[in-house]
Design a protein around this motif. Structure first.
Motif, PDB file in Angstrom:
ATOM      1  N   THR A  67      89.333  47.336  42.421  1.00  0.00           N
ATOM      2  CA  THR A  67      89.295  48.387  43.282  1.00  0.00           C
ATOM      3  C   THR A  67      87.004  48.733  44.050  1.00  0.00           C
ATOM      4  N   CYS A  68      87.302  49.331  45.004  1.00  0.00           N
ATOM      5  CA  CYS A  68      86.289  49.677  45.361  1.00  0.00           C
ATOM      6  C   CYS A  68      86.069  50.741  46.829  1.00  0.00           C
ATOM      7  N   ARG A  69      84.426  50.887  46.778  1.00  0.00           N
ATOM      8  CA  ARG A  69      83.891  51.126  48.311  1.00  0.00           C
ATOM      9  C   ARG A  69      83.271  50.806  48.671  1.00  0.00           C
ATOM     10  N   ILE A  70      82.913  50.114  50.419  1.00  0.00           N
ATOM     11  CA  ILE A  70      81.260  50.508  51.121  1.00  0.00           C
ATOM     12  C   ILE A  70      80.783  50.860  50.577  1.00  0.00           C
ATOM     13  N   GLU A  71      78.957  50.792  50.128  1.00  0.00           N
ATOM     14  CA  GLU A  71      78.126  51.851  50.802  1.00  0.00           C
ATOM     15  C   GLU A  71      76.336  50.947  51.156  1.00  0.00           C
ATOM     16  N   ILE A  72      76.220  51.675  51.880  1.00  0.00           N
ATOM     17  CA  ILE A  72      75.222  50.954  52.181  1.00  0.00           C
ATOM     18  C   ILE A  72      74.285  52.266  52.505  1.00  0.00           C
ATOM     19  N   ALA A  73      73.152  52.093  51.841  1.00  0.00           N
ATOM     20  CA  ALA A  73      72.020  52.807  51.600  1.00  0.00           C
ATOM     21  C   ALA A  73      70.925  52.636  52.524  1.00  0.00           C
ATOM     22  N   GLU A  74      70.107  53.451  52.998  1.00  0.00           N
ATOM     23  CA  GLU A  74      68.572  52.986  53.720  1.00  0.00           C
ATOM     24  C   GLU A  74      67.687  53.610  53.239  1.00  0.00           C
ATOM     25  N   LEU A  75      66.839  51.941  52.402  1.00  0.00           N
ATOM     26  CA  LEU A  75      66.478  52.184  51.129  1.00  0.00           C
ATOM     27  C   LEU A  75      65.212  53.462  51.628  1.00  0.00           C
ATOM     28  N   ALA A  76      64.559  53.444  52.325  1.00  0.00           N
ATOM     29  CA  ALA A  76      63.301  53.943  53.088  1.00  0.00           C
ATOM     30  C   ALA A  76      63.594  56.150  52.478  1.00  0.00           C
ATOM     31  N   ASN A  77      64.633  55.967  53.139  1.00  0.00           N
ATOM     32  CA  ASN A  77      65.162  57.601  52.667  1.00  0.00           C
ATOM     33  C   ASN A  77      65.548  57.880  51.129  1.00  0.00           C
ATOM     34  N   ILE A  78      65.027  57.016  50.302  1.00  0.00           N
ATOM     35  CA  ILE A  78      65.849  57.019  49.319  1.00  0.00           C
ATOM     36  C   ILE A  78      64.900  56.722  47.919  1.00  0.00           C
ATOM     37  N   LEU A  79      63.907  55.681  48.253  1.00  0.00           N
ATOM     38  CA  LEU A  79      62.534  55.742  47.052  1.00  0.00           C
ATOM     39  C   LEU A  79      61.271  55.366  48.098  1.00  0.00           C
ATOM     40  N   GLN A  80      60.993  55.669  47.182  1.00  0.00           N
ATOM     41  CA  GLN A  80      59.399  56.084  46.798  1.00  0.00           C
ATOM     42  C   GLN A  80      58.481  54.943  47.334  1.00  0.00           C
ATOM     43  N   LEU A  81      57.401  55.509  48.169  1.00  0.00           N
ATOM     44  CA  LEU A  81      56.875  54.424  49.727  1.00  0.00           C
ATOM     45  C   LEU A  81      55.828  54.033  48.734  1.00  0.00           C
ATOM     46  N   LYS A  82      54.599  53.196  48.686  1.00  0.00           N
ATOM     47  CA  LYS A  82      53.812  52.863  48.792  1.00  0.00           C
ATOM     48  C   LYS A  82      52.917  51.946  49.093  1.00  0.00           C
ATOM     49  N   ASN A  83      52.183  51.993  50.467  1.00  0.00           N
ATOM     50  CA  ASN A  83      50.774  50.738  51.144  1.00  0.00           C
ATOM     51  C   ASN A  83      51.765  50.072  51.769  1.00  0.00           C
ATOM     52  N   GLY A  84      53.693  50.522  52.065  1.00  0.00           N
ATOM     53  CA  GLY A  84      55.010  49.860  53.323  1.00  0.00           C
ATOM     54  C   GLY A  84      55.123  48.554  51.719  1.00  0.00           C
ATOM     55  N   ILE A  85      55.530  49.649  50.722  1.00  0.00           N
ATOM     56  CA  ILE A  85      55.553  48.797  49.622  1.00  0.00           C
ATOM     57  C   ILE A  85      57.142  49.658  48.393  1.00  0.00           C
ATOM     58  N   TYR A  86      57.986  49.319  47.891  1.00  0.00           N
ATOM     59  CA  TYR A  86      58.952  50.381  47.625  1.00  0.00           C
ATOM     60  C   TYR A  86      58.001  49.947  45.970  1.00  0.00           C
ATOM     61  N   THR A  87      58.421  51.370  45.441  1.00  0.00           N
ATOM     62  CA  THR A  87      58.170  51.418  44.109  1.00  0.00           C
ATOM     63  C   THR A  87      59.084  52.326  43.906  1.00  0.00           C
ATOM     64  N   PRO A  88      58.887  52.191  41.658  1.00  0.00           N
ATOM     65  CA  PRO A  88      60.056  53.557  40.905  1.00  0.00           C
ATOM     66  C   PRO A  88      59.355  54.431  41.151  1.00  0.00           C
ATOM     67  N   SER A  89      60.401  55.246  40.652  1.00  0.00           N
ATOM     68  CA  SER A  89      59.945  56.519  41.464  1.00  0.00           C
ATOM     69  C   SER A  89      58.871  57.225  39.684  1.00  0.00           C
ATOM     70  N   ASP A  90      57.994  57.953  39.676  1.00  0.00           N
ATOM     71  CA  ASP A  90      57.088  59.269  38.759  1.00  0.00           C
ATOM     72  C   ASP A  90      57.740  59.277  37.661  1.00  0.00           C
ATOM     73  N   SER A  91      59.267  59.730  38.307  1.00  0.00           N
ATOM     74  CA  SER A  91      59.668  60.382  37.031  1.00  0.00           C
ATOM     75  C   SER A  91      60.629  59.769  36.531  1.00  0.00           C
ATOM     76  N   PHE A  92      61.219  60.218  35.211  1.00  0.00           N
ATOM     77  CA  PHE A  92      61.727  58.855  34.676  1.00  0.00           C
ATOM     78  C   PHE A  92      63.283  58.710  34.816  1.00  0.00           C
ATOM     79  N   GLY A  93      63.653  60.349  34.918  1.00  0.00           N
ATOM     80  CA  GLY A  93      65.330  60.547  34.762  1.00  0.00           C
ATOM     81  C   GLY A  93      65.808  59.937  36.814  1.00  0.00           C
ATOM     82  N   LYS A  94      64.724  59.851  37.490  1.00  0.00           N
ATOM     83  CA  LYS A  94      64.698  59.933  38.982  1.00  0.00           C
ATOM     84  C   LYS A  94      65.042  58.035  38.541  1.00  0.00           C
TER      85      LYS A  94
END
Length: 141
Positions: free
Chosen positions: A63-90
């Protein structure tokens, strides 16, 4: 069917089957509110499957639902590349939600994360734009 309509009514959907071949993820869902099976095709190259829940036979785990996330609003960007957060928890939260599928990818090439969310993310994949997804009524051949 329009993707936004499906997102709004996808709660309590049941994952019936899924497959991946030649860059195409195929998902068959029974959408409770429609009382219909839908076939969702997504053109993608980066996927995550949660085999712990997908291998279970009980409907409860599918049993599930569909989610679609816009990555630019969530992930950190450096030079147009998605990178992991600097915060360990995040960073750990991003990994739990499978946003890590986009790490190292250009934001111009990968813009969204599609997920089937139940007890956890059952299936997740990244894709470029909404044209990469086709939703149609399922007709078994």
């Amino acid at each position: 069917m329009y993707l936004q309509q499906i997102l709004n009514i996808s709660g309590d959907s049941i994952l019936e089957e899924y497959s991946y071949s030649a860059g195409m993820l195929i998902i068959v869902l029974t959408v409770g509110e429609l009382d219909k099976k839908l076939r969702i095709s997504i053109n993608t190259g980066e996927l995550h499957f949660n085999n712990f829940y997908l291998s279970k036979k009980e409907v409860l785990y599918k049993t599930c639902r569909i989610e679609i996330a816009e990555l630019a609003n969530i992930l950190q960007l450096k030079n147009g590349i998605y990178t992991p957060s600097d915060s360990f928890g995040k960073f750990m939260n991003e990994a739990r939600k499978n946003y890590n599928l986009a790490y190292g990818k250009k934001s111009s090439e990968v813009k969204y994360l599609f997920s089937l969310v139940g007890y956890s993310n059952l299936i997740s994949c990244v894709f470029e734009d909404q044209d990469c997804i086709v939703v149609e009524e399922y007709q078994k051949n």
